[in-house]
Design a protein around this motif. Structure first.
Motif, short mmCIF file in Angstrom:
data_model
loop_
_atom_site.label_atom_id
_atom_site.label_comp_id
_atom_site.label_asym_id
_atom_site.label_seq_id
_atom_site.Cartn_x
_atom_site.Cartn_y
_atom_site.Cartn_z
N ALA A 109 4.80 -7.35 -0.01
CA ALA A 109 4.21 -6.05 0.32
C ALA A 109 4.00 -5.29 -0.99
O ALA A 109 4.82 -5.39 -1.91
CB ALA A 109 5.13 -5.27 1.24
N PHE A 110 2.91 -4.53 -1.09
CA PHE A 110 2.58 -3.86 -2.35
C PHE A 110 2.27 -2.41 -2.07
O PHE A 110 1.12 -2.02 -1.89
CB PHE A 110 1.38 -4.58 -2.97
N VAL A 111 3.32 -1.59 -2.03
CA VAL A 111 3.11 -0.16 -1.87
C VAL A 111 2.90 0.40 -3.27
O VAL A 111 3.68 0.12 -4.17
CB VAL A 111 4.32 0.51 -1.20
N GLU A 112 1.81 1.14 -3.48
CA GLU A 112 1.48 1.57 -4.84
C GLU A 112 1.15 3.05 -4.88
O GLU A 112 0.60 3.61 -3.94
CB GLU A 112 0.35 0.72 -5.42
N PRO A 113 1.48 3.71 -6.03
CA PRO A 113 1.38 5.16 -6.10
C PRO A 113 0.02 5.68 -6.56
O PRO A 113 -0.29 6.84 -6.35
CB PRO A 113 2.42 5.52 -7.16
N ALA A 114 -0.81 4.84 -7.20
CA ALA A 114 -1.96 5.44 -7.88
C ALA A 114 -3.13 4.48 -8.02
O ALA A 114 -3.66 4.30 -9.09
CB ALA A 114 -1.55 5.94 -9.26
N GLY A 115 -3.53 3.85 -6.97
CA GLY A 115 -4.74 3.02 -7.03
C GLY A 115 -5.57 3.32 -5.82
O GLY A 115 -5.47 2.64 -4.80
N GLY A 116 -6.38 4.38 -5.89
CA GLY A 116 -7.08 4.84 -4.70
C GLY A 116 -8.57 4.63 -4.72
O GLY A 116 -9.30 5.12 -3.87
N ALA A 117 -9.07 3.88 -5.74
CA ALA A 117 -10.52 3.67 -5.83
C ALA A 117 -10.99 2.77 -4.69
O ALA A 117 -10.22 1.96 -4.19
CB ALA A 117 -10.87 3.04 -7.16
N PRO A 118 -12.26 2.89 -4.30
CA PRO A 118 -12.77 2.04 -3.22
C PRO A 118 -12.50 0.56 -3.46
O PRO A 118 -12.22 -0.18 -2.51
CB PRO A 118 -14.28 2.34 -3.24
N GLY A 119 -12.55 0.11 -4.72
CA GLY A 119 -12.34 -1.30 -5.05
C GLY A 119 -10.97 -1.84 -4.66
O GLY A 119 -10.78 -3.04 -4.55
N VAL A 120 -10.00 -0.95 -4.48
CA VAL A 120 -8.66 -1.41 -4.09
C VAL A 120 -8.67 -1.88 -2.64
O VAL A 120 -7.97 -2.82 -2.27
CB VAL A 120 -7.64 -0.26 -4.27
N PHE A 121 -9.51 -1.24 -1.83
CA PHE A 121 -9.43 -1.49 -0.39
C PHE A 121 -10.50 -2.43 0.14
O PHE A 121 -10.43 -2.86 1.28
CB PHE A 121 -9.53 -0.16 0.37
N ASN A 122 -11.52 -2.72 -0.68
CA ASN A 122 -12.60 -3.53 -0.13
C ASN A 122 -12.45 -5.01 -0.41
O ASN A 122 -13.41 -5.76 -0.37
CB ASN A 122 -13.97 -3.01 -0.61
N ARG A 123 -11.21 -5.45 -0.70
CA ARG A 123 -11.02 -6.86 -1.00
C ARG A 123 -10.37 -7.59 0.16
O ARG A 123 -10.06 -8.77 0.07
CB ARG A 123 -10.15 -7.02 -2.24
N GLY A 124 -10.11 -6.87 1.24
CA GLY A 124 -9.57 -7.51 2.43
C GLY A 124 -8.11 -7.92 2.32
O GLY A 124 -7.63 -8.75 3.08
N LEU A 125 -7.38 -7.33 1.36
CA LEU A 125 -5.96 -7.66 1.26
C LEU A 125 -5.18 -6.84 2.28
O LEU A 125 -5.46 -5.66 2.47
CB LEU A 125 -5.45 -7.34 -0.15
N ARG A 126 -4.19 -7.48 2.93
CA ARG A 126 -3.44 -6.77 3.96
C ARG A 126 -2.12 -6.22 3.42
O ARG A 126 -1.41 -5.53 4.13
CB ARG A 126 -3.16 -7.68 5.16
N ASN A 127 -1.77 -6.55 2.19
CA ASN A 127 -0.44 -6.19 1.70
C ASN A 127 -0.42 -4.91 0.86
O ASN A 127 0.62 -4.50 0.40
CB ASN A 127 0.13 -7.34 0.86
N VAL A 128 -1.60 -4.30 0.63
CA VAL A 128 -1.67 -3.11 -0.23
C VAL A 128 -1.53 -1.84 0.60
O VAL A 128 -2.18 -1.71 1.64
CB VAL A 128 -3.01 -3.05 -0.99
#
Lengths: 400, 352, 298
Positions: A124-143
């Motif tokens: 699991a990858f809970v992260e404090p500071a990566g909010g750009a669209p590119g973080v979410f459009n890769r289909g990863l379920r662990n972010v």
């Protein structure tokens, strides 16, 4: 009879002592958590702030009985703001150090490649500071992004406020000038969509500049000649200061000004600009006076550990602390540190944090919203949403 | 025992490298191994221009970034698999390098060095600006490799190993060829080389193009390995500086020097980062190390070591000149006066 | 690309001239070093940033105005320069490719040290007159001249004037000019060339120290800024002609104006490409620049 009482009292005291002792000193093998942060290089300032946030969280957890009754042990590696070092760090943390859990680095730049490493090993990858669209459009379920909303949504409160102004004072024109950075561009793109496509406000200038630009005097002269009612800056920090200085020199006095990051780092922003900060808007996820879950403890412990005043605490520290809160609640609910189950749980639950309750959608985007703040004298005040507001927004802004 | 080892050591080294991932099984070590081989390949490539020809380019990361972007774009647009597209697209990088080399190699000395820096800056700025193609500052992502996560680094490691060996073979072949001889002549004295009939411009341009091949290839494989690239990191001046540092540490203008340099420098850097990570000291250490090498070990480890060994074993040396000298001396000594107690002194095996 | 109104172009061009004056101070040492010892000092940008940091320190800790701090920084950097030349530059094989690497290594060493001392937040000095302007009426157009730029320009003119007097009126200056023209002949007529080189390096660093103090007043900087600045500084000296002081002045004014005009006509993003392209093509096609002599090396 008296002896009986004494014995009872003694036992009660012993019991109390023991429970406090047990509470204070968690037992069992430690839960080991790893992170790689940019402690040096171009993200070193926010990276160091994030490290402090993690450390405050670990201290509070260990002082109050640990996680699942086990102490928490944090390993932080420095990735020097370099992608390949960050990737190597997480590889090492997961496969050599065999940490139980990992938490994210700072900035979308580093989150994007490292979240993939974590995904590869099912962490699991809970992260404090990566909010750009590119973080979410890769289909990863662990972010999971531990801020109230994805980065581009920072545009929302300001755009809503502008569009809520009565027609006679609402700005007719605006200019956008942004650093070429995934986060800043995400915000200004959304701002343009809201103000122009939806609000029909005219965009008179749209500039993107490189990260190393330091002199804004020429472009400020051009903007001053166009004289838009509103200026929107996609900035990191130094550039927000340099821009405002250049606008003053060029004699440009807009009726409203919004910058992505910069105004939200109160100490250096004020140091760089003095009274020219007056009336500037920015969005934020957190503020020191928040009444949200554990915020008072966070602020007190931070000041105890690192000195200074609550106003010196950076948002990045609070965001890192939020990561810890989310992780802790998910783990305690599950009563396990199994990463596979943890990922499922994080998709299901809602977590109480210093930035308000958080829950995540299928790709780990949080479902909340940001606050709008405005500089008023030496203070940076919340002006929206109204249930948290410390003051009413001032429009048009005073001269800078 | 020593000569035996000297002759066969590349074989042993390759065997050791083949076994390495199975001895250190954690994927982190595979990553470190990959990084080291990547560095070695690129340093060997840089050495063709910087070492053999004597033109030290500070901007070779322009070719690294170009290779990385070409491979990433081809993978995203046409689904080309980087494992075969990287060696192919590196040829495009070579074409670009030949063209630029043809323009740039009118300059010499420091003007050349500065021009290579300018080149890198222009490439980076273009990568940042041509957003439709490169994705701008946020960069480009690529599809993940298809193989299973536990072995994710292993194929990269072996694939890179193949290319390291190819690069070394090419470099060794060049230095033994007429072409290589011409390059060395240019390094020693360009004017004289020209006079004895070396087409210096052609040789320099070819060497420049060739030295871009494995750097572009390395960039291509790296971009697949990273799965995400961005201009600031792909066109990083330090990548080029690393090539120089590794080559100079191991031995400028030697076949194995750059490889040795990479095998020392990259693990050492990882160690320094983990050990002193919390400060910006590692940058200062890189710089100081570079100064130290230039000041105290200007020729690099291999040549210095070789010289030292030769001085120690001077009589038994395989060095032709030294052997010839020894024999001439012995001959003259023998003819002048035959020592009475030594009947074999005149009977010597013919030099082989 | 749309052409902005003339008033904007005039304002921007005047600002560019003021900036160009400061650029001339920043690069004067770079071109002097090249002239005397044929070394391209890649570390010049790092020394510039170091001086800016020290000026920032003197300002925040002691409240010393950056212009005043030149009096402290210039002698300090002079000594520093002599030491660097004597114990580093002079000890390396005098081969241009190698010397560039030495100064490059020096630059990243300095960057690492500064990064650990001052971290990476961009700094700049904010004095009482920061952001204030002097209006200048040109017919019906009012040009706004920022005070920091005027102060910086004035300091640059004074510092360059001192340097010019040093070169034309003093024995050292004569020795320096003789060495620039022909080091062997200078040696023959009794010039101590080794000493001249060390003193030149010192003088060059003293000038960049003055430049750094002015710099801290006008721009924001951090440890890694030197990379962007050295490329700009190199474009200026290459354009003007390596080793030529008047050339550096002309190059500085041209780049200062060109960059400002490019920012408002093409985009701010592409404006640095103007100086990179100048750097690349001048090096390749006209290595002697506008006013310099050809870079000739073995």
């Amino acid at each position: 009879m008296r002896r009986w009482h004494l014995l009872m009292a003694g036992m009660v005291i012993l019991f109390l002592l023991m429970t406090t002792y047990l509470n204070a000193a968690p037992a069992g093998p430690p839960i080991r958590i790893g992170a790689s942060l940019p402690l040096t290089g171009r993200f070193s300032e926010p990276g160091t702030a994030a490290k402090r946030g993690y450390e405050v969280w670990v201290k509070i957890v260990n002082d109050t009985g640990g996680m699942l009754g086990r102490p928490v042990q944090l390993t932080v590696l420095d990735n020097a703001s370099v992608q390949r070092t960050a990737v190597a760090d997480y590889e090492r943390l997961i496969t050599v150090d065999k940490v139980d859990l990992v938490v994210g680095p700072f900035s979308s730049f580093l989150v994007i490649p490292t979240s993939e490493v974590a995904a590869r090993y099912g962490y699991a990858f809970v992260e404090p500071a990566g909010g750009a669209p590119g973080v979410f459009n890769r289909g990863l379920r662990n972010v999971f992004f531990a801020q109230p909303a994805s980065g581009d949504k920072q545009a929302d409160p300001f755009a809503k406020y502008i569009l809520s102004l009565p027609a006679d004072v609402r700005p007719k024109t605006y200019a956008v000038i942004s650093q070429d950075d995934p986060f800043a561009l995400g915000v200004v793109e959304r701002m343009k969509a809201l103000l122009t496509a939806y609000g029909k406000i005219k965009l008179v200038l749209d500039e993107v500049y490189p990260a190393d630009l330091t002199d804004f005097r020429a472009i400020a002269t051009k903007i001053a000649a166009l004289n838009p009612d509103l200026i929107v800056g996609g900035t990191i920090l130094e550039d927000s200061i340099a821009q405002i200085r250049a606008y003053r020199e060029a004699g440009y006095q807009p009726r409203g000004a919004f910058f992505t990051t910069g105004p939200s780092l109160p100490k250096p922003f004020r140091e760089g600009l003095g009274r020219a900060t007056e009336g500037v808007f920015a969005s934020m996820s957190w503020f020191a006076g928040s009444k949200d879950y554990q915020n008072a403890e966070f602020v007190a412990k931070y000041v105890e550990m690192f000195g200074g005043t609550p106003d010196d605490i950076e948002e990045d520290s609070a965001n890192a602390f939020t990561v810890g809160q989310v992780l802790q609640q998910a783990v305690e609910k599950l009563k396990s540190i199994d990463n596979k189950q943890l990922i499922e749980e994080l998709h299901r639950g809602t977590y109480r944090t210093v930035v308000g309750p958080l829950s995540f959608d299928a790709v780990g985007r949080p479902k909340g919203g940001f606050m709008l703040l405005q500089w008023r004298g030496p203070k940076f005040l919340i002006v929206w949403p109204s249930n948290r507001a410390e003051g009413k927004p001032v429009w048009p802004k005073p001269r800078w | 025992m020593l000569p035996h080892l000297t002759r066969r050591w590349p074989v042993y080294a390759v065997l050791a490298l083949l076994a390495y991932p199975w001895i250190w099984r954690a994927p982190y070590f595979h990553l470190l191994g990959f990084d080291t081989l990547l560095g070695a390949t690129m340093a060997v490539s840089w050495n063709i221009m910087g070492g053999y020809t004597g033109y030290k380019s500070l901007g070779h990361s322009a070719f690294f970034g170009l290779g990385a972007y070409l491979v990433a774009i081809a993978a995203n647009r046409w689904g080309w698999n980087p494992l075969w597209s990287a060696p192919l697209l590196a040829l495009v990088v070579v074409a670009v390098a030949l063209l630029l080399g043809w323009i740039m190699l009118r300059t010499t000395g420091s003007a050349f060095v500065i021009a290579t820096i300018a080149l890198l800056l222009i490439f980076r700025l273009l990568a940042l600006n041509l957003r439709g193609i490169t994705g701008g500052a946020p960069g480009l992502s690529q599809p993940l490799p298809p193989w299973s996560p536990e072995f994710s680094r292993l194929p990269f490691f072996y694939y890179m190993l193949i290319w390291t060996l190819v690069a070394v073979a090419v470099s060794a072949f060049i230095v033994r060829s007429r072409f290589g001889l011409g390059l060395l002549a240019i390094r020693d004295d360009e004017g004289k080389a020209e006079m004895v009939g070396v087409n210096t411009t052609l040789y320099k341009v070819l060497a420049f193009g060739l030295s871009a091949y494995f750097v572009g290839l390395g960039g291509g494989i790296w971009s697949y390995f990273q799965t995400h690239i961005s201009p600031v990191f792909a066109f990083d001046l330090r990548i080029g500086v690393d090539m120089i540092l590794m080559t100079m540490l191991g031995g400028l203008g030697t076949v194995w020097g750059p490889v040795l340099g990479a095998f020392i420098l990259i693990p050492a850097r990882d160690f320094i980062l983990f050990r002193f990570g919390a400060t910006q000291i590692h940058l200062a250490i890189s710089g100081a190390l570079m100064l130290a090498i230039i000041l105290f070990l200007p020729r690099g480890i291999l040549p210095t070591l070789q010289e030292w060994l030769e001085r120690r074993r001077a009589p038994a040396s395989a060095f032709v000149g030294a052997r010839l000298m020894t024999e001439l001396r012995d001959e003259s000594a023998a003819t002048a006066s035959t020592p009475p107690g030594d009947p074999h002194s005149r009977v010597r095996p013919a030099p082989r | 690309m749309s052409l902005p109104p003339t008033s904007v172009l005039i304002q921007v061009a005047i600002g560019g001239l003021l900036t160009g004056g400061v650029y001339a101070l920043l690069v004067s040492g770079l071109t002097l070093i090249f002239g005397v010892m044929r070394v391209i000092n890649i570390a010049h940008g790092a020394f510039l940033v170091l001086s800016a940091y020290l000026a920032y320190w003197l300002f925040t800790l002691l409240g010393m105005d950056p212009i005043v701090s030149i009096a402290v920084l210039a002698p300090l950097f002079f000594v520093f320069g002599v030491l660097v030349q004597r114990y580093l530059i002079a000890r390396v094989r005098q081969e241009p490719g190698l010397l560039v690497l030495v100064t490059f290594a020096l630059a990243i060493t300095l960057e690492g040290v500064m990064g650990s001392l001052w971290r990476t937040t961009g700094r700049s000095v904010r004095t009482a007159y920061t952001g204030e302007v002097v209006p200048l009426a040109l017919g019906d157009l009012t040009v706004r001249l920022p005070i920091v730029q005027l102060v910086g320009f004035a300091a640059a003119v004074i510092a360059l004037g001192v340097l010019y007097l040093l070169l034309t009126r003093s024995d050292l200056g004569r020795a320096i000019r003789a060495t620039i023209q022909n080091p062997d002949a200078a040696q023959l007529v009794g010039v101590n060339v080794a000493l001249v080189r060390a003193l030149t390096f010192g003088a060059a660093l003293a000038s960049v120290a003055a430049g750094g103090a002015v710099f801290s007043l006008i721009w924001t900087f951090n440890a890694s800024s030197h990379e962007a600045w050295i490329s700009k500084m190199l474009s200026i000296v290459v354009l003007g002609g390596m080793g030529s002081l008047p050339g550096a002045l002309v190059g500085a004014l041209i780049i200062g104006v060109a960059e400002a005009v490019a920012a408002v006509t093409i985009t701010t993003y592409l404006s640095p490409i103007v100086s990179y392209l100048i750097l690349f093509f001048i090096l390749v096609f006209r290595p002697q620049g506008l006013l310099g002599s050809r870079i000739r090396e073995a």
